[in-house]
Design an enzyme around this catalytic site. Structure first.
Site, PDB file in Angstrom:
ATOM      1  N   CYS A  76     -14.338 -15.724   1.367  1.00  0.00           N
ATOM      2  CA  CYS A  76     -13.907 -14.391   1.820  1.00  0.00           C
ATOM      3  C   CYS A  76     -13.292 -13.592   0.681  1.00  0.00           C
ATOM      4  CB  CYS A  76     -12.945 -14.515   2.996  1.00  0.00           C
ATOM      5  SG  CYS A  76     -11.587 -15.683   2.734  1.00  0.00           S
ATOM      6  N   TYR A 121       0.846  -1.195   0.000  1.00  0.00           N
ATOM      7  CA  TYR A 121       0.000   0.000   0.000  1.00  0.00           C
ATOM      8  C   TYR A 121       0.886   1.251   0.000  1.00  0.00           C
ATOM      9  CZ  TYR A 121      -3.976  -3.096   0.835  1.00  0.00           C
ATOM     10  OH  TYR A 121      -4.930  -4.070   0.714  1.00  0.00           O
TER      11      TYR A 121
END
Length: 654
Positions: free
Chosen positions: A362, A174
């Site tokens: 998920c 990120y």
């Protein structure tokens, strides 16, 4: 029964004392937040359920902080859009959490960087998975604006009753991670060049949040221990060729962050370019990063909590005892079983419903289908309390035909609701296709799931009969109110000349001793590719023959698919696509590719071209005064996720 002395012991995090060493990882599961920054009722219930389950600490799923210099994060709400609504719902959340003595830390992102198109990055970089696109380079003015927004959100988090703030994130590639790594930071100003410059934003955020919220307000960062990055969009499969961050640089970063006033570290591995090390599938061993975390832990005095396949509680206990980590951060395992800490506290680890790291319910749903995360093994995840099964008003006598995972889930849920259930299985064991599926060395959690279901049947005193194959007459004679058919599926054996010289995939799996020099697998779906991987990593020669243009088609999570493709490259597996098998003999396989007939020699041939439902007797029972339902593979071939899900949905309504 086992006393987990270390997992159950308190942990000091800054001025906070956590009740134990368990934390829920920050996850974007989709259903928690409203777009205006408020936590909705399902989100409140989700977090409270994990507090009730005994977690000492919960990291919130990531909030967004940017209002105007970046595109919105589609998986995160922004508190700045509705500050009063955020504070109001946060106060309610933290009221509920603190009742259970669970502490909360709000994770807030400063940006996602090159992981997605159009996001600001430290430099002009190729976008992950879109190499033809380039991320726009962030300016110093935009950096300062982002920092300002982060600090404003931190003040709202403190007003909302959170115990701390986690800066998202120097992991998974990120924005802060991209600033910190030389491969993604090519700047020449004060935010580039030296390592100190590359983590300058983190320093400014730590100090800015402390100045705004007080030194007693906890600040943590999630830090990647190792990137496993060979290049942009290319993982370092074995970690030996590292061009991202290695553990030595992670240690230097951790020491600097501690000197800036950081209170704790949540650590893991991987970036998007090596996502199977960021969100590890079942092929990667449990606790694989413990030794890396242990090296870092030696160099800092602040707590270090580790995430990433931390599913083995004995292993976790030993890691804390040995001083390699201070606690565990559980993501997907906390979705599979929100009561893990409570069961460890009680000394009953065998009662934990295992996360099988399939990524099917998920990650696949969230990232590839764009819908809320569910869980393959826990069908209650994401459901509101009103949706959960309630006691039945009319108790029924229910027969379940089939003792695979669908049949066992139906029996469990129906019994919990108060029905009288009897299960019949034609073989001598419960589990159905879970049994061969759990044979792989990397799938022991599948075996554990089967054992968990069997223990549940025993705990609930559910009657079941093995070695009992029922006919229509047998069912009618017992006069049940309801019949649930969970008869499962069987491998397809296509009418290829010489098919008798091959073995179906399930029978091959049941034979654990494979000494073949060369195995050909006909069919490049997930089952065939997992067989191939298991053989390749044990030094066998393997060839996959697939009729389509590529292997691993269908609903295979991208994380799992990328791992297997890289594994075949690493272990030199042979993959032949656009090929049709024309004949099988004892010495190998004849196939046609590009209009040419070819032959490849082999010692064993495995057929893995799919499954078909076993014959159904449902229509034979119509008109007999009995409710009839079909679930699992017997209705439509799927996987563990669809089998458990269909069983649960039917069972909650009867």
């Amino acid at each position: 029964m086992k006393e987990f002395k270390y997992l159950n012991s308190p942990l000091k995090l800054g001025n906070l004392e956590l009740r134990n060493r368990f934390a829920v990882a920050p996850m974007g599961v989709g259903f928690i937040y409203s777009p205006d920054g408020q936590i909705n009722e399902r989100g409140l219930e989700y977090y409270e359920r994990r507090a009730k389950g005994g977690f000492g600490l919960v990291f919130s799923g990531s909030f967004n902080s940017d209002l105007d210099v970046d595109v919105d994060n589609p998986l995160a709400a922004n508190p700045l859009k509705n500050p009063m609504g955020f504070i109001k719902t946060s106060l309610e959340l933290n009221r509920r959490m603190h009742i259970y003595n669970t502490k909360t830390i709000a994770q807030v992102t400063i940006g996602l960087g090159r992981n997605y198109p159009n996001y600001l990055a430290p430099s002009a970089l190729p976008v992950y998975d879109y190499p033809e696109l380039t991320s726009p380079e962030i300016t110093i003015e935009q950096i300062h604006q982002k920092e300002k927004y982060m600090i404003e959100v931190a003040k709202l988090c403190k007003q909302g009753g959170y115990d701390g703030f986690e800066i998202h994130a120097m992991h998974w590639g990120y924005l802060l991670d991209q600033f910190s790594m030389s491969i993604t930071n090519h700047r020449t100003d004060e935010y580039g060049g030296s390592l100190e410059n590359r983590i300058r934003i983190a320093k400014e955020l730590i100090q800015g949040i402390k100045d705004a919220c007080g030194n007693d307000f906890i600040v943590t960062i999630r830090l990647g221990l190792k990137a496993f990055m060979k290049d942009f969009n290319k993982a370092s499969f074995d970690g030996k060729e590292e061009h991202g961050r290695d553990i030595d640089e992670a240690i230097e970063i951790a020491k600097m962050l501690e000197s800036y006033g950081l209170d704790g570290l949540s650590v893991d591995t991987g970036v998007y370019d090596s996502f199977y090390y960021a969100c590890p599938p079942m092929y990667i061993p449990a606790g694989f990063a413990i030794e890396l975390a242990g090296k870092l832990k030696k160099e800092v005095s602040i707590p270090v909590m580790l995430s990433g396949r931390m599913v083995d509680m004995q292993q976790n206990e030993k890691a804390i005892e040995d001083g390699k980590i201070d606690g565990v951060v559980l993501g997907r395992p906390s979705l599979a079983d929100p009561d893990i800490p409570k069961k460890i506290e009680m000394g009953t680890p065998e009662k934990i419903r295992p996360c099988i790291a399939c990524n099917q319910g998920c990650m696949y749903r969230l990232l590839e289908q764009g819908v809320d995360s569910y869980c393959a093994v826990n069908p209650e995840l994401g459901k509101s309390n009103d949706y959960l099964p309630h006691p039945t008003l009319e108790k029924k006598n229910i027969m379940i035909v089939g003792g695979g995972v669908a049949g066992m889930e139906a029996a469990r849920t129906l019994t919990l609701r108060g029905h009288n259930v009897t299960l019949y299985e034609k073989s001598n064991v419960l589990g159905g296709n879970l049994i061969p599926a759990g044979i792989h060395s990397f799938k022991k959690e599948i075996h554990q799931l089967n054992e968990w279901y069997k223990k549940e049947l025993d705990r609930l005193h559910i009657k079941y009969h093995l070695n009992t194959e029922l006919s229509k007459e047998d069912i009618l004679n017992k006069k049940p109110d309801t019949v649930i058919l969970a008869t499962g599926s069987t491998p397809i054996m296509p009418p290829i000349p010489g098919i008798e010289n091959a073995v179906n995939c399930l029978d091959y799996l049941k034979n654990e001793n494979h000494s073949d020099d060369h195995t050909i697998i006909v069919g490049g779906g997930l089952v065939g590719c997992e067989i191939a991987y298991d053989l390749l990593k044990n030094s066998h020669k393997v060839t996959i023959i697939e009729g389509k243009e590529s292997i691993l088609n269908g609903p295979v999570p991208a994380i799992n698919k990328k791992f297997l493709l890289d594994a075949f490259e690493y272990y030199h597996g042979n993959v032949i696509t656009n090929a049709m098998v024309t004949q099988i003999d004892k010495n190998g396989v004849h196939y046609k590719k590009d209009e040419q007939e070819q032959f490849i020699e082999a010692n064993a041939t495995v057929i893995s071209v799919g499954f078909k439902s076993l014959p159904s007797m449902a229509r034979d029972l119509y008109g007999k005064g009995i409710e009839v339902y079909e679930i699992g593979d017997g209705k439509q071939v799927g996987d563990i996720y669809t089998s458990i899900g269909s069983a649960y949905e039917i069972a909650r309504e009867i």
